[in-house]
Write an enzyme that holds these catalytic residues in place. Structure first.
Site, PDB file in Angstrom:
ATOM      1  N   ASP A  90       0.823  -1.098  -0.096  1.00 42.82           N
ATOM      2  CA  ASP A  90      -0.028  -0.098  -0.013  1.00 42.82           C
ATOM      3  C   ASP A  90       0.813   1.380  -0.131  1.00 42.82           C
ATOM      4  O   ASP A  90       1.854   1.313   0.981  1.00 42.82           O
ATOM      5  CB  ASP A  90      -0.984   0.107   1.244  1.00 42.82           C
ATOM      6  CG  ASP A  90      -2.289  -0.082   1.104  1.00 42.82           C
ATOM      7  OD1 ASP A  90      -2.802  -0.221  -0.119  1.00 42.82           O
ATOM      8  OD2 ASP A  90      -3.102  -0.498   1.755  1.00 42.82           O
ATOM      9  N   GLU A 189     -14.254  -1.887  -1.403  1.00 45.37           N
ATOM     10  CA  GLU A 189     -14.250  -2.033  -0.335  1.00 45.37           C
ATOM     11  C   GLU A 189     -15.521  -1.260   0.620  1.00 45.37           C
ATOM     12  O   GLU A 189     -15.891  -0.177  -0.106  1.00 45.37           O
ATOM     13  CB  GLU A 189     -12.970  -1.335   0.693  1.00 45.37           C
ATOM     14  CG  GLU A 189     -13.233  -1.425   2.353  1.00 45.37           C
ATOM     15  CD  GLU A 189     -11.805  -1.169   3.065  1.00 45.37           C
ATOM     16  OE1 GLU A 189     -11.019  -0.634   2.406  1.00 45.37           O
ATOM     17  OE2 GLU A 189     -12.032  -1.134   4.195  1.00 45.37           O
TER      18      GLU A 189
END
Ligand code: KIV
Length: 271
Positions: A90, A189
């Site tokens: 990330d 998400e």
């Protein structure tokens, strides 16, 4: 000393993940350190060194405080501990939003210093130019839309996305924009199932769901959540193991034995 030659590292590649669109579901979990990553490596197609490590490993309240150095440190550990899965790291908040140039410099640093195979960044249409800039220069990008924790202060918390149908076109436009810009996969998400299904049908790249239903092309969970180490996991988490209870019991047993002087016992003493 072992005379066995080290097994060659043959990792799943970015094009192999991209080619799984609509095929066998993609299996993924997060991992932040070498031991757990080695276990996850046996079953996952890709392992995400997520910035959720700020909350899970370092007790932060959100992912906003995570630094690039922290991501590199954990990214290195996961790459060292694994041989098979693609490792995706990330990009933390503040390391890529300013401009494509800044994003390239930081993403290249993450790739060089961790030896990971790809980076992930949050944001839809607003990040499309950056995604194009990175992929055209050799950095594979996984995109992430829907509930994007790095924007939780703007969103007013961790809220499920797409509850109102009139918000769907914006999410769908985000998904198309990152796919057109060259992202090889897309994390969805915290989003209602019908929206995740529509996006999965609309984009030519695999969607990876976390709280976005089985309509996606693959799934990801935070490892510690599914292992029962989070006392308050989100609704979308299925707990597959009760490690929290097991650790608690093991520590209690150890403490009792130390106090009773029954540990260390015969088997643990050098005579
Ligand atoms: O940081 C993370 O763990 C993530 C997953 C929730 C997708 O981004």
């Amino acid at each position: 000393m072992s005379t066995e030659p080290a097994k060659p590292v043959r990792r799943i590649t970015v094009p192999q993940i991209a080619a799984r669109k609509g095929g066998e579901p993609i299996v993924s979990l997060t991992s932040y350190h070498a031991h757990t990553a080695a276990i996850v490596d046996r079953h996952a197609d890709f392992i995400l060194v997520g910035d959720s490590l700020g909350m899970v490993m370092h007790g932060m309240e959100s992912t906003v405080g995570v630094s690039i150095e922290l991501m590199i440190m954990h990214g290195r550990a996961v790459v060292r501990g694994t041989r098979r899965a693609l490792v995706v790291v990330d990009m933390p908040f503040g390391s890529y939003e300013e401009s494509p140039g800044v994003a390239f410099r930081n993403a290249a640093r993450v790739m060089k210093e961790t030896q990971c195979g790809a980076v992930k960044l949050e944001g839809g249409a607003r990040m499309a130019e950056t995604i194009r800039f990175l992929t055209e220069r050799g950095i594979p990008v996984m995109a992430h839309i829907g509930l994007t924790p790095q924007s939780s202060h703007v969103m007013g918390g961790f809220k499920t996305q797409g509850r109102e149908e009139d918000s769907w076109p914006a999410h769908e436009a985000d998904a198309r924009a990152v796919a057109e810009a060259g992202a090889f996969a897309l994390v969805l998400e915290g989003m209602v199932e019908p929206l995740a299904a529509r996006i999965t049908r609309q984009v030519p790249i695999p969607t990876i769901g976390i709280g976005a239903s089985a309509e996606c092309d693959g799934q990801i969970l935070v490892l510690e959540d599914m292992l029962g180490l989070n006392p308050k996991p989100p609704k979308f988490v299925k707990v597959y193991g009760q490690l929290g209870e097991m650790i608690g019991q093991a520590v209690e047993d150890y403490a009792k034995e130390v106090k009773a002087r029954s540990f260390p016992g015969e088997g643990q003493v050098y005579r």
